[in-house]
Design an enzyme around this catalytic site. Structure first.
Site, short mmCIF file in Angstrom:
data_model
loop_
_atom_site.label_atom_id
_atom_site.label_comp_id
_atom_site.label_asym_id
_atom_site.label_seq_id
_atom_site.Cartn_x
_atom_site.Cartn_y
_atom_site.Cartn_z
N ASP A 182 0.84 -1.20 0.00
CA ASP A 182 0.00 0.00 0.00
C ASP A 182 0.88 1.25 0.00
O ASP A 182 0.38 2.38 -0.05
CB ASP A 182 -1.01 -0.01 1.15
CG ASP A 182 -0.37 -0.04 2.52
OD1 ASP A 182 0.87 -0.12 2.61
OD2 ASP A 182 -1.11 0.02 3.53
N SER A 183 2.22 1.05 0.00
CA SER A 183 3.14 2.17 -0.26
C SER A 183 2.86 2.75 -1.64
O SER A 183 3.35 3.85 -1.97
CB SER A 183 4.60 1.70 -0.16
OG SER A 183 4.78 0.50 -0.88
N ASP B 278 -1.09 -6.23 -0.26
CA ASP B 278 -1.32 -5.55 1.02
C ASP B 278 -2.82 -5.31 1.21
O ASP B 278 -3.49 -4.84 0.30
CB ASP B 278 -0.63 -4.19 0.99
CG ASP B 278 0.35 -4.00 2.13
OD1 ASP B 278 0.29 -4.77 3.10
OD2 ASP B 278 1.18 -3.09 2.02
N LYS C 245 -1.19 -9.35 3.08
CA LYS C 245 -0.40 -8.87 4.23
C LYS C 245 -1.26 -7.93 5.07
O LYS C 245 -2.00 -7.11 4.54
CB LYS C 245 0.86 -8.14 3.76
CG LYS C 245 1.66 -7.52 4.92
CD LYS C 245 3.05 -7.08 4.51
CE LYS C 245 3.14 -5.71 3.91
NZ LYS C 245 2.65 -4.62 4.77
N GLU D 31 -1.11 -5.50 8.88
CA GLU D 31 -0.25 -4.90 9.90
C GLU D 31 -0.82 -5.18 11.29
O GLU D 31 -2.04 -5.08 11.49
CB GLU D 31 -0.14 -3.38 9.68
CG GLU D 31 0.52 -3.03 8.35
CD GLU D 31 0.72 -1.53 8.14
OE1 GLU D 31 0.42 -0.74 9.07
OE2 GLU D 31 1.18 -1.16 7.05
N GLU E 51 9.64 -3.90 10.30
CA GLU E 51 10.11 -2.64 9.72
C GLU E 51 10.73 -1.72 10.77
O GLU E 51 10.14 -1.45 11.83
CB GLU E 51 8.91 -1.93 9.04
CG GLU E 51 9.27 -0.62 8.41
CD GLU E 51 8.24 -0.13 7.39
OE1 GLU E 51 7.29 -0.87 7.05
OE2 GLU E 51 8.42 1.02 6.92
O1 KIV Z 1 3.58 -1.15 1.65
C1 KIV Z 1 4.77 -1.53 1.59
O2 KIV Z 1 5.48 -1.30 0.60
C2 KIV Z 1 5.31 -2.25 2.72
C3 KIV Z 1 6.77 -2.48 2.74
C4 KIV Z 1 7.44 -1.26 3.24
C5 KIV Z 1 7.16 -3.67 3.50
O3 KIV Z 1 4.59 -2.61 3.61
#
Ligand code: KIV
Length: 275
Positions: free
Chosen positions: A55-56, A94, A124, A126, A193
């Site tokens: 989600d970056s 994500d 993924k 968090e 992280e």
């Molecule tokens: O969203 C993302 O790119 C991440 C990485 C920084 C691991 O969660």
């Protein structure tokens, strides 16, 4: 060297199981992010083991300040185009903020959408102990889940800073418990992280699932970076854990300027580029 594709480790499909084997055999896991088809294809051709559709994307693709406003629809789009470009790597999508926190039913529905509508192979989330019931629920239906601890960007407004996490003993102890809880809930891997290297190494040794570090030192079972950071494309921040493997932003800018000069000076197109 073997030329049989079955024996060529670069060609064999990566699965959650092969990542576990890599950890057991002490082979570091390589992971990077992708948000589009072309980047995904290149990462796959380079033999990267795990591609995270992070989600970056909110920051490096959409130009937002945080990942908090990224939606499930955005992630579905990025996950679809990335999956199309990958043959070998394990592709993880994500789950965006508030797509899995409300309750396990909603989380399961959204994880299912990512898997069924985009072709990613895992999701993924968090968080640690607090989301383990949800992790268990998703894993129970057959969807692999990767955890994410330490500096979890979806909680940035709570943290109020992007500083290193886990430097206080209480937070470090909670992180050890979170990693164990995620392992027990069935997570197949955990991203950690921006935490002290010694703590990350200790956690990596204490659980059987691979720990993939970002800014967490060399003692993790694998490493992940945001591709746009390591390529020198996203230059708004330069955390010290990012090694720049290229300066593509600069090269692209030079190419665009060169093109503009050529068009303005009637140097492009030439006779060979015309019909
Ligand atoms: O969203 C993302 O790119 C991440 C990485 C920084 C691991 O969660």
């Amino acid at each position: 060297m073997s030329t049989d594709p079955k024996n060529d480790k670069r060609l064999r499909k990566v699965t959650t199981r092969s990542l576990r084997t890599m950890k057991e055999q002490g082979e570091p896991i390589s992971a990077l992010t992708a948000y589009d088809y072309l980047m995904a294809q290149l990462l796959d051709r380079a033999g990267i083991d795990l591609i995270l559709v992070g989600d970056s994307a909110g920051m490096v693709v959409q130009g937002l300040d945080t990942t908090v406003t990224v939606t499930l629809e955005h992630m579905l789009y990025h996950c679809q185009v990335v999956s199309r470009g990958v043959e070998r790597a394990l592709v993880v999508g994500d789950m965006p903020f508030m797509s899995y926190q409300i309750n396990a039913d909603e989380a399961l529905r959204n994880a299912g959408r990512l898997i069924k509508e985009s072709g990613v192979e895992a999701v993924k989330v968090e968080g640690g102990e607090k989301i383990c019931d949800t992790v268990r629920r998703i894993v129970d239906v057959g969807i692999p889940v990767m955890g994410h601890l330490g500096l979890t960007p979806q909680s940035i407004h709570k943290f109020g800073t992007y500083q290193v996490r886990g430097t206080e003993p209480a937070e470090a102890a909670a992180m050890r418990r979170d990693a164990k809880a995620l392992e027990d809930a069935g997570a197949f891997a955990i991203v950690i992280e921006k935490i002290p290297a010694a703590l990350a190494a200790e956690i990596s040794k204490s659980v059987s699932v691979p720990i993939i570090g970002i800014g967490a030192g060399a003692g993790c079972d694998g490493q992940i970076l945001v591709s746009q950071d390591m390529l020198g494309l996203y230059t708004r921040f330069h955390p010290r854990f990012v090694r720049r493997y290229a300066e593509l932003g600069r090269e692209m800018l030079e190419a665009f300027e060169h093109y503009r000069r050529d068009v303005k000076g009637r140097e492009f197109p030439g006779p060979d580029e015309s019909y």
